[in-house]
Design an enzyme around this catalytic site. Structure first.
Site, PDB file in Angstrom:
ATOM      1  CB  ALA A  66     -14.400  71.041 -10.007  1.00 43.44           C
ATOM      2  N   GLY A 110     -15.755  66.695  -7.255  1.00 43.12           N
ATOM      3  CA  GLY A 110     -17.101  67.141  -7.626  1.00 43.12           C
ATOM      4  C   GLY A 110     -17.931  66.048  -8.280  1.00 43.12           C
ATOM      5  CD  GLU A 113     -17.734  67.777  -3.553  1.00 42.74           C
ATOM      6  OE1 GLU A 113     -17.219  68.171  -4.615  1.00 42.74           O
ATOM      7  OE2 GLU A 113     -17.588  68.383  -2.474  1.00 42.74           O
ATOM      8  CD  GLU A 133     -12.543  67.360  -3.622  1.00 47.47           C
ATOM      9  OE1 GLU A 133     -12.193  66.366  -2.924  1.00 47.47           O
ATOM     10  OE2 GLU A 133     -13.683  67.477  -4.102  1.00 47.47           O
TER      11      GLU A 133
END
Ligand code: CAA
Length: 257
Positions: A66, A110, A113, A133
């Site tokens: 992200a 992300g 993911e 993260e």
């Protein structure tokens, strides 16, 4: 073909290819990119000329997670109200056609993911997977703790999530996170070949096969087997089953299109 700011879109025969394209940010998944990806996935899913979808990044990064610069100032109420890492991020899960991740370079946070939300991951020998993260004072927020654990088991998932270390392609293949590894320069051609083969099969059987395998992650064995059987039997009501079996008996290639 529509044009976007953060992704590039191509078709290769019956395969739809989406390239994440924010090279200056290692394809960090900013809101705009995630929205564009969702829109194009929906468009390919609705397009009868497309039978399979490939998502890839660049040689350097599939996606580095992200967008930290965008997330940095976010407050809790904003994030809740905007459904941050919510429906938009899960657009890939709504696609009925097979979605394949072709990963070279970094697939972090992300990015990892997103790859794990796809139906299969093929990796270049340069790929590096990770859920870093924890280094940012947060935890994975788009399914990382759940999908990574299901893919590689508890100990390795804990190792990845708590230490933030990266897993290289060979380890990812050994750990069943990825299906196959290719030399970097052959990744996309090989994945497009695999996707083309799938795209030429019966679209209904492909959709049901995807649905049945995914059901294995959501339910008990007995319920999953019942679901599989119901899908299997319903395929006997399709012309594709007749064509596929007739082609075998007549020693010719089936035509499902
Ligand atoms: N968000 C925003 N920008 C990012 C980014 C990210 N996730 N990752 C990389 N970038 C940017 C860098 O800021 C840099 O931009 P500038 O040149 O403008 O400074 C550019 O991409 C190149 O990155 P680096 O200079 O850092 O490249 P490197 O080769 O030295 O390191 C890297 C590569 C190891 C991937 C490093 O960039 C990195 O650690 N990135 C962050 C990875 C990360 O923490 N991801 C998780 C994000 S949180 C998340 O994803 C939450 C969730 O679960 C949904």
């Amino acid at each position: 073909m529509p044009t976007y700011d953060n992704i590039l879109v191509e078709t290769h025969g019956r395969v739809g290819l989406i390239r994440l394209n924010r090279p200056a940010a290692l394809n960090a998944l900013c809101d705009a990119l995630v929205r564009e990806l969702g829109a194009q996935l929906q468009a390919f899913d609705a397009d009868k000329a497309i039978g399979a979808i490939v998502i890839t990044g660049s040689d350097r990064a599939f996606a580095a997670g992200a967008d930290i610069k965008e997330m940095h100032g976010r407050t809790n109420p904003d994030a809740m109200m905007e459904d941050f890492i919510g429906a938009n991020w899960e657009s890939v899960l709504k696609v009925k056609k097979p979605v394949i991740a072709a990963v070279a370079g970094f697939a972090l946070g992300g990015g990892c993911e997103l790859a794990m939300m796809c139906d299969m991951i093929f990796a270049a020998d340069t790929a590096k997977f990770g859920q870093p993260e924890i280094n940012l004072g947060v935890i994975p927020g788009a399914g990382g703790t759940q999908r990574l654990t299901r893919a590689v088991g508890k100990s390795k998932a804990m190792d990845m999530v708590l230490t933030a270390r990266m897993m290289d392609a060979a380890e990812a293949e050994r750990a069943n996170l990825v299906s196959r590894v290719f030399p970097a320069d052959q990744l996309l051609p090989e994945v497009l070949k695999i996707a083309a083969k799938i795209a030429d099969l019966s679209p209904v059987a492909v959709q049901f096969a995807k649905q049945a395998v995914n059901r294995a992650f959501e339910t008990t064995l007995a319920e999953g087997v019942r679901h599989e059987r119901a899908l299997f039997l319903s395929l006997f009501g399709t012309p594709h089953q007749k064509e596929g079996m007739a082609a075998f008996i007549e020693k010719r290639k089936p035509n499902f299109q």
